[in-house]
Design an enzyme around this catalytic site. Structure first.
Site, PDB file in Angstrom:
ATOM      1  N   GLU A  31       0.856  -1.197   0.000  1.00 59.98           N
ATOM      2  CA  GLU A  31       0.000   0.000   0.000  1.00 59.98           C
ATOM      3  C   GLU A  31       0.887   1.241   0.000  1.00 59.98           C
ATOM      4  OE1 GLU A  31      -3.226   0.188  -1.079  1.00 59.98           O
ATOM      5  OE2 GLU A  31      -3.578  -1.375   0.409  1.00 59.98           O
ATOM      6  N   THR A  33       2.766   2.047  -2.184  1.00 62.19           N
ATOM      7  CA  THR A  33       4.018   1.701  -2.856  1.00 62.19           C
ATOM      8  C   THR A  33       3.965   2.051  -4.340  1.00 62.19           C
ATOM      9  OG1 THR A  33       3.049  -0.495  -3.010  1.00 62.19           O
ATOM     10  CG2 THR A  33       4.754  -0.189  -1.350  1.00 62.19           C
ATOM     11  N   SER A  65     -28.130   1.428 -17.793  1.00 59.90           N
ATOM     12  CA  SER A  65     -27.524   1.004 -16.540  1.00 59.90           C
ATOM     13  C   SER A  65     -28.596   0.377 -15.662  1.00 59.90           C
ATOM     14  CB  SER A  65     -26.907   2.210 -15.812  1.00 59.90           C
ATOM     15  OG  SER A  65     -26.774   1.911 -14.432  1.00 59.90           O
ATOM     16  N   GLY A 118     -17.725   2.360  -4.419  1.00 59.44           N
ATOM     17  CA  GLY A 118     -17.009   3.230  -3.498  1.00 59.44           C
ATOM     18  C   GLY A 118     -16.533   2.538  -2.229  1.00 59.44           C
ATOM     19  N   ALA A 119     -16.409   1.205  -2.237  1.00 58.39           N
ATOM     20  CA  ALA A 119     -15.953   0.484  -1.038  1.00 58.39           C
ATOM     21  C   ALA A 119     -14.469   0.159  -1.127  1.00 58.39           C
ATOM     22  CB  ALA A 119     -16.761  -0.800  -0.856  1.00 58.39           C
ATOM     23  N   ASP A 168      -5.562  -0.990 -10.457  1.00 51.50           N
ATOM     24  CA  ASP A 168      -6.951  -1.458 -10.452  1.00 51.50           C
ATOM     25  C   ASP A 168      -7.352  -2.022 -11.812  1.00 51.50           C
ATOM     26  OD1 ASP A 168      -6.765  -0.316  -7.995  1.00 51.50           O
ATOM     27  OD2 ASP A 168      -8.129   1.345  -8.402  1.00 51.50           O
ATOM     28  N   TYR A 218      -2.647  12.413   1.120  1.00 50.02           N
ATOM     29  CA  TYR A 218      -1.983  11.671   0.046  1.00 50.02           C
ATOM     30  C   TYR A 218      -0.896  12.548  -0.589  1.00 50.02           C
ATOM     31  CZ  TYR A 218      -1.636   9.381  -4.576  1.00 50.02           C
ATOM     32  OH  TYR A 218      -1.193   8.776  -5.734  1.00 50.02           O
TER      33      TYR A 218
HETATM   34  P1  ADP Z   1     -14.730   2.473  -6.523  1.00 50.55           P
HETATM   35  O1  ADP Z   1     -13.772   2.480  -5.370  1.00 50.55           O
HETATM   36  O2  ADP Z   1     -15.793   1.455  -6.328  1.00 50.55           O
HETATM   37  O3  ADP Z   1     -14.029   2.380  -7.838  1.00 50.55           O
HETATM   38  P2  ADP Z   1     -15.395   5.056  -7.538  1.00 50.55           P
HETATM   39  O4  ADP Z   1     -15.987   6.251  -6.907  1.00 50.55           O
HETATM   40  O5  ADP Z   1     -14.050   5.169  -8.158  1.00 50.55           O
HETATM   41  O6  ADP Z   1     -15.455   3.880  -6.478  1.00 50.55           O
HETATM   42  O7  ADP Z   1     -16.357   4.547  -8.703  1.00 50.55           O
HETATM   43  C1  ADP Z   1     -17.741   4.422  -8.479  1.00 50.55           C
HETATM   44  C2  ADP Z   1     -18.488   4.957  -9.691  1.00 50.55           C
HETATM   45  O8  ADP Z   1     -18.357   4.053 -10.802  1.00 50.55           O
HETATM   46  C3  ADP Z   1     -19.965   5.070  -9.443  1.00 50.55           C
HETATM   47  O9  ADP Z   1     -20.289   6.304  -8.851  1.00 50.55           O
HETATM   48  C4  ADP Z   1     -20.531   4.930 -10.854  1.00 50.55           C
HETATM   49  O10 ADP Z   1     -20.471   6.156 -11.561  1.00 50.55           O
HETATM   50  C5  ADP Z   1     -19.579   3.947 -11.509  1.00 50.55           C
HETATM   51  N1  ADP Z   1     -20.091   2.581 -11.335  1.00 50.55           N
HETATM   52  C6  ADP Z   1     -19.544   1.605 -10.588  1.00 50.55           C
HETATM   53  N2  ADP Z   1     -20.291   0.477 -10.612  1.00 50.55           N
HETATM   54  C7  ADP Z   1     -21.352   0.740 -11.401  1.00 50.55           C
HETATM   55  C8  ADP Z   1     -22.517   0.003 -11.813  1.00 50.55           C
HETATM   56  N3  ADP Z   1     -22.724  -1.246 -11.387  1.00 50.55           N
HETATM   57  N4  ADP Z   1     -23.396   0.623 -12.624  1.00 50.55           N
HETATM   58  C9  ADP Z   1     -23.183   1.889 -13.040  1.00 50.55           C
HETATM   59  N5  ADP Z   1     -22.126   2.640 -12.683  1.00 50.55           N
HETATM   60  C10 ADP Z   1     -21.224   2.094 -11.873  1.00 50.55           C
END
Ligand code: ADP
Ligand code: MG
Length: 381
Positions: A31, A33, A65, A118-119, A168, A218
């Site tokens: 991490e 890194t 979606s 966002g997890a 990622d 960061y």
């Molecule tokens: P993470 O850590 O999960 O990548 P981010 O904030 O970088 O979090 O990305 C999340 C964003 O990606 C969501 O707000 C959405 O815009 C898009 N996204 C992720 N999964 C989906 C999904 N299943 N359907 C539509 N959009 C998605």
């Protein structure tokens, strides 16, 4: 999941869709890194974004979606950024592919998935990768998986405003069941390492803390690392990043550094070593040693790099005391997000019970848990 996506495609657009999937990821160790040109050790997970897609004769592409219940029609040849956030990722991938010479046709697409948003499991990389992979395959654009990873990364940089590394997207595209990816962030060389962990489970425990400090801190960490590098580089030629500095070299010039800068640099150097030692342990099937490296990583992140928070520390400290928890550490940039734990099956329930109880009594909330296994990367179904 994929059946549901396919059914919805049929309802909206008819038959003959091609089906694709691309997963989220975890990072087992390594991490902070990446920007220090060290190593990371991600693996793809069994949660993915699924896509049903078919080329279209029409001038307009149609997107739906499932998870947002929203649709969009769009002319690929125009350059206006869509309003909807989810559509920007797809738009960015299309732009980046076209920029590199791909000739894409219109398409109809339905997508959705089970990567929690966002997890810290990189749902955004899963989304970029599934579209990049599918469009590349459907329209014979000829990009390698590595190029597709860069296309996803540049989508985040240029259309989302997130200046992420390549881990990622790399994990989402290159992942394999039962393997993790030792990625060298300096050369982008990678090696698949075995990760079977028989009798174990991987569980993520969400601290539910939002990373409010993450981006400012960061930048501070990046600068502190650069300062340490500059100090050593004054004495040793060829030193350009912390990757070029050994623990001994750092100790030699320690007196010339601010104590905080020293601790930050030491953490990064040690973390790379923990990761490499951890990979040796994986090759030997020694998961206990690997788990100890995970605990060591957390200790370093919390005490030396100082990017943890009380919620994350409580989860890891609790995990450490439970027999059968092989390893645990905060995952991601820090100041919130998840703890990743490797636990023997019999320790799974005790871990969750204990963490939830202690967490609730201290912070008044019950943390969410997410089970994952290491799965395959981007693929046509
Ligand atoms: P993470 O850590 O999960 O990548 P981010 O904030 O970088 O979090 O990305 C999340 C964003 O990606 C969501 O707000 C959405 O815009 C898009 N996204 C992720 N999964 C989906 C999904 N299943 N359907 C539509 N959009 C998605
Ligand atoms: Mg993301």
């Amino acid at each position: 999941m994929i059946n549901q996506i396919q059914e919805i495609f049929t309802q909206h657009f008819g038959n003959h869709a091609s089906l694709y999937a691309s997963p989220g990821r975890v990072n087992l160790i390594g991490e902070h890194t990446d920007y220090n040109l060290g190593f990371v050790l991600p693996g793809a997970i069994d949660k993915a974004i699924y896509l049903a897609i078919r080329p279209s004769e029409s001038k307009l592409s149609r997107l739906y979606s499932v998870d947002y219940g929203e649709s969009l029609t769009w002319d690929l040849s125009t350059g206006t950024l869509p309003e909807k956030m989810w559509a920007r990722y797809i738009y960015g991938v299309v732009q980046e592919m076209q920029k590199r010479g791909a000739r894409l046709q219109s398409f109809d697409a339905v997508f959705g998935g089970d990567v929690p948003l966002g997890a810290g499991l990189s749902s955004s990389a899963a989304l970029e990768s599934v579209f990049g992979f599918a469009l590349n395959d459907l329209f014979k654009a000829g990009f390698s998986r590595e190029e597709l990873a860069k296309i996803g990364q540049m989508t985040e940089h240029n259309y989302i405003g997130v200046r992420c590394g390549i881990m990622d997207q790399f994990a989402s595209l290159f992942g394999e069941k039962g393997k993790v990816i030792r990625l060298d962030c300096r050369s982008l060389d990678y090696e698949m390492e075995p990760f079977e962990a028989p009798g174990c489970r991987i569980v993520l425990i969400d601290s539910m803390v939002k990373h409010s400090l993450a981006s400012s801190e960061y930048n501070v960490r990046r600068m502190q690392c650069e300062t340490g590098v500059a100090t050593v580089a004054r004495h040793v030629s060829g030193v350009e990043s912390l990757r070029d500095i050994t623990a001994d070299m750092l100790e030699t010039y320690r007196a010339e550094m601010d104590a905080t800068v020293y601790r930050r640099c030491r953490y990064v150097i040690d973390e790379n070593q923990r990761l490499l030692d951890g990979c040796d342990a994986l090759k030997a099937g020694d998961y206990e040693t690997f788990g100890q490296k995970m605990f060591g990583s957390h200790e370093g992140l919390s005490k030396a790099y100082e990017v943890s928070c009380p919620e994350l520390d409580l989860i890891v400290e609790t995990a450490r005391r439970i027999p059968g928890v092989v390893g645990a550490r905060m995952m991601g940039g820090g100041f919130g997000g998840c703890v990743i734990s490797l636990v023997r099956k019999e320790a799974y329930e005790p871990l969750l019970t204990e963490v939830q109880e202690r967490f609730r009594s201290k912070f008044g909330e019950t943390p969410r848990t997410i089970d994952v296994t290491i799965g395959d990367g981007a693929r046509r179904l």
